[in-house]
Design a protein around this motif. Structure first.
Motif, short mmCIF file in Angstrom:
data_model
loop_
_atom_site.label_atom_id
_atom_site.label_comp_id
_atom_site.label_asym_id
_atom_site.label_seq_id
_atom_site.Cartn_x
_atom_site.Cartn_y
_atom_site.Cartn_z
N HIS A 77 0.83 -1.21 0.00
CA HIS A 77 0.00 0.00 0.00
C HIS A 77 0.86 1.26 0.00
CE1 HIS A 77 -3.23 2.79 1.05
NE2 HIS A 77 -2.43 3.26 2.00
N GLU A 78 1.89 1.28 0.85
CA GLU A 78 2.69 2.49 1.02
C GLU A 78 3.52 2.80 -0.22
OE1 GLU A 78 3.71 5.84 3.10
OE2 GLU A 78 2.18 4.33 3.49
N SER A 79 3.95 1.78 -0.96
CA SER A 79 4.74 2.01 -2.17
C SER A 79 3.91 2.53 -3.33
CB SER A 79 5.42 0.71 -2.60
OG SER A 79 4.46 -0.25 -3.02
N GLY A 80 2.59 2.43 -3.21
CA GLY A 80 1.70 2.89 -4.27
C GLY A 80 1.34 1.82 -5.29
N MET A 81 1.88 0.61 -5.13
CA MET A 81 1.56 -0.46 -6.08
C MET A 81 0.07 -0.79 -6.06
SD MET A 81 4.00 -1.52 -7.99
CE MET A 81 3.33 -3.10 -8.49
N SER A 82 -0.54 -0.71 -4.87
CA SER A 82 -1.98 -1.00 -4.79
C SER A 82 -2.78 -0.03 -5.65
CB SER A 82 -2.44 -0.91 -3.33
OG SER A 82 -2.20 0.39 -2.80
N SER A 83 -2.35 1.23 -5.71
CA SER A 83 -3.06 2.22 -6.52
C SER A 83 -2.95 1.88 -8.00
CB SER A 83 -2.48 3.61 -6.26
OG SER A 83 -2.66 4.00 -4.92
N VAL A 84 -1.77 1.41 -8.43
CA VAL A 84 -1.58 1.06 -9.84
C VAL A 84 -2.47 -0.12 -10.21
CG1 VAL A 84 0.08 0.39 -11.61
CG2 VAL A 84 0.78 1.94 -9.79
N PHE A 85 -2.48 -1.16 -9.38
CA PHE A 85 -3.30 -2.33 -9.67
C PHE A 85 -4.78 -1.99 -9.63
CE2 PHE A 85 0.57 -4.77 -8.74
CZ PHE A 85 0.49 -5.73 -9.74
N ASP A 86 -5.19 -1.14 -8.70
CA ASP A 86 -6.60 -0.76 -8.61
C ASP A 86 -7.04 0.06 -9.82
OD1 ASP A 86 -6.78 -2.05 -6.20
OD2 ASP A 86 -6.59 -0.23 -4.98
N THR A 87 -6.12 0.83 -10.41
CA THR A 87 -6.47 1.66 -11.56
C THR A 87 -6.77 0.82 -12.78
OG1 THR A 87 -5.09 3.45 -10.70
CG2 THR A 87 -5.69 3.57 -13.02
N GLY A 88 -6.08 -0.32 -12.93
CA GLY A 88 -6.44 -1.24 -13.99
C GLY A 88 -5.44 -1.33 -15.13
N ARG A 89 -5.82 -2.13 -16.13
CA ARG A 89 -4.95 -2.48 -17.23
C ARG A 89 -4.51 -1.31 -18.07
NH1 ARG A 89 -6.46 -3.37 -22.17
NH2 ARG A 89 -7.05 -4.71 -23.16
N ASP A 90 -5.39 -0.32 -18.24
CA ASP A 90 -5.02 0.83 -19.06
C ASP A 90 -3.83 1.59 -18.46
OD1 ASP A 90 -6.92 0.66 -21.15
OD2 ASP A 90 -8.47 1.38 -19.80
N ALA A 91 -3.78 1.66 -17.14
CA ALA A 91 -2.65 2.34 -16.50
C ALA A 91 -1.35 1.64 -16.83
CB ALA A 91 -2.87 2.40 -14.98
N TRP A 92 -1.36 0.30 -16.81
CA TRP A 92 -0.15 -0.44 -17.14
C TRP A 92 0.27 -0.22 -18.58
CZ3 TRP A 92 2.95 -2.15 -13.63
CH2 TRP A 92 2.47 -2.54 -12.39
#
Length: 501
Positions: A20-35
């Motif tokens: 959570h603190e590294s921000g990886m959770s935010s990237v995964f929650d945003t979805g495939r388009d973000a990747w």
């Protein structure tokens, strides 16, 4: 057994907190388009990093003079200004994914031109019309469009984290491209019938491959990346309302015609019609400050810094590639902390206090006569330089209306590019007269002025006023650029358990 379970539970909590603190959770929650957006920029920066190592050396090998190299970079940046401004102002109507796909195609075409030709004017035309990074930075309108897409896909709470990973992966791409380019050049030179010029030409196949990858990533993005269009029902209602208003206006036409011409209402049009006056009042101040920073970046870009190191220490290309690649890796590592740091000390504080040491390193860069101290300053400069990028993009997204983001970020990118255009010409003239070092002193001073002005003007700026109103006191606190309290492991574990329930 109980102690093992307790240890496992403790480790799980720690990993959950880190996730959570590294921000990886935010990237995964945003979805495939973000990747896909992140991967698109990473591959583009791989190409830019590869070319930034060699392009000035390539031009010198072709017999271009130092002033010619500076002029080439300036004219290329001017071409990026025109291209960037036109495309970003039209991107939402054309389609963001289409623009990114076209950007990949332009990379393929310009890379092919640099592979086949050596004429100064042909290469200049390819660099202006196509997408060639003459200074190692992300040129053209594509970064602004991608940042707008990520801002559109995220919430105020997750935006800084996602943008941080966007910067992290782009830095990693630059590092990999620079390392690969240096090794590739040395490997090609070791072959029979391959001279340095032929090796430089062959390196542009990297550019072609990464352009094709950008096209594939853009093709895979979904419609969520586009700005929301009014629904047919909403459009019909708006048209009916407009018709009703027009009928009322027709009833008053006779009265309006009797008024003097001076009393008739006059339609006004903003200089940037898609950007409100309230937004422009904020952005004019930021653009003014960014002009100092961008001029400095233009004077001591990655390409010109590589050229300076090569001239001062006469390193092997593989060694130079190793050094520059290491500096990009340091930038990658430091960028990991930009999102968490912004949550805890605020966006503006993160921008200023990470960029200021980097600016001081630029100022001091030409002083050491030995390699070791020079490289340490280079690592400080590059290692901290990218930490302000994600907070700056999040800051812009927080102070402008959602429908203005693409235009504002595009104009911001254009202003930065325009301000940086004169830099390479100045540095080229200084390099030709043995005063190359002056460029770093001037650039460091300008960057420090930018840092201090940024903190003075924006430290108390209210954020997120154009987005959905906060629903609780905790969200309300996040709408102001103030540091948040760091949760303990126990608090985070308890929060995760509540979410699971």
């Amino acid at each position: 057994m109980a102690s093992v379970r307790a240890h496992s539970a403790s480790a799980g909590k720690s990993l959950a907190w880190l996730y959570h603190e590294s921000g990886m959770s935010s990237v995964f929650d945003t979805g495939r388009d973000a990747w896909l957006v992140i991967l698109a920029r990473s591959s583009r920066m791989f190409a830019f990093g590869a070319v930034s190592l060699i392009i000035a050396l390539f031009f010198a090998e072709l017999g271009f003079t130092d002033p010619q190299i500076g002029v080439f970079m300036t004219l290329t940046l001017l071409g990026d200004v025109v291209l960037g401004l036109v495309i970003t102002l039209m991107a939402d109507s054309i389609g963001r994914r289409r623009v990114l796909f076209a950007g990949g195609l332009l990379m393929v075409l310009s890379g092919a031109v640099f592979y086949y030709f050596e004429n100064f004017w042909i290469l200049l035309l390819a660099a202006i019309v196509g997408v060639v990074s003459a200074n190692g930075s992300d040129v053209g309108p594509f970064r602004a469009i991608e940042e707008s897409m990520l801002s559109h896909l995220t919430t105020p709470k997750s935006r800084a984290d996602v943008l941080s990973w966007y910067v992290v992966n782009s830095s990693l791409g630059s590092a990999a491209g620079t390392e690969f380019s240096g090794r590739f050049i040395e490997a090609m030179r070791s072959r029979d019938a391959w001279d340095l010029r032929a090796a430089y030409h062959a390196a542009f196949w990297i550019y072609i491959a990464m352009g094709a990858a950008n096209m594939l990533f853009a093709f895979g993005m979904s419609s969520r990346c586009e700005i929301a269009k009014p629904s047919p029902d909403a459009a019909t209602e708006a048209a009916q309302g407009l018709l009703h208003d027009q009928e009322q206006d027709d009833d008053d036409d006779d009265d309006d015609d009797d008024r003097p011409a001076a009393a008739q209402p006059k339609a006004t049009k903003s200089r940037f019609s898609s950007v409100s006056s309230a937004t422009r009042s904020i952005m004019y101040k930021l653009w003014f400050l960014l002009a100092f920073d961008s001029l400095a970046d233009g004077m001591v870009s990655h390409t010109l810094t590589n050229y300076y190191l090569d001239r001062k220490f006469h390193m092997a290309k593989s060694t130079l590639g190793d050094i520059i690649s290491t500096s990009h890796i340091l930038a990658t590592i430091s960028a990991l902390f930009a999102g968490p740091l912004a949550r805890h000390i605020g966006l503006v504080n993160t921008m200023v206090f990470t960029h200021l040491p980097s600016s001081a390193a630029v100022l001091l860069f030409p002083i050491p006569s030995g390699v070791v101290l020079t490289i340490i300053l280079l690592f400080i400069r590059h290692g901290l330089n990218n930490m302000d990028q994600a907070p700056r993009a999040a800051f812009i997204a927080a102070v402008v209306k959602p429908e203005e983001r693409t235009a504002v970020m595009g104009i911001t990118s254009t202003m930065r590019t325009l301000a940086s255009t004169i830099g390479p010409t100045l540095t080229g003239a200084l390099a030709g007269s043995d005063y190359f070092w002056v460029a770093f002193v001037v650039a460091g001073t300008l960057r420090i002025l930018y840092d201090l002005g940024l903190w003075a003007m924006f430290i108390n700026m209210k954020l997120h006023s154009h987005e959905t109103a906060p629903q609780n006191p905790e969200e309300a606190r996040e709408s102001v650029d103030e540091p948040a309290e760091l949760p303990t492991l126990e608090e985070h574990g308890e929060a995760r358990r509540r979410e699971d329930v």
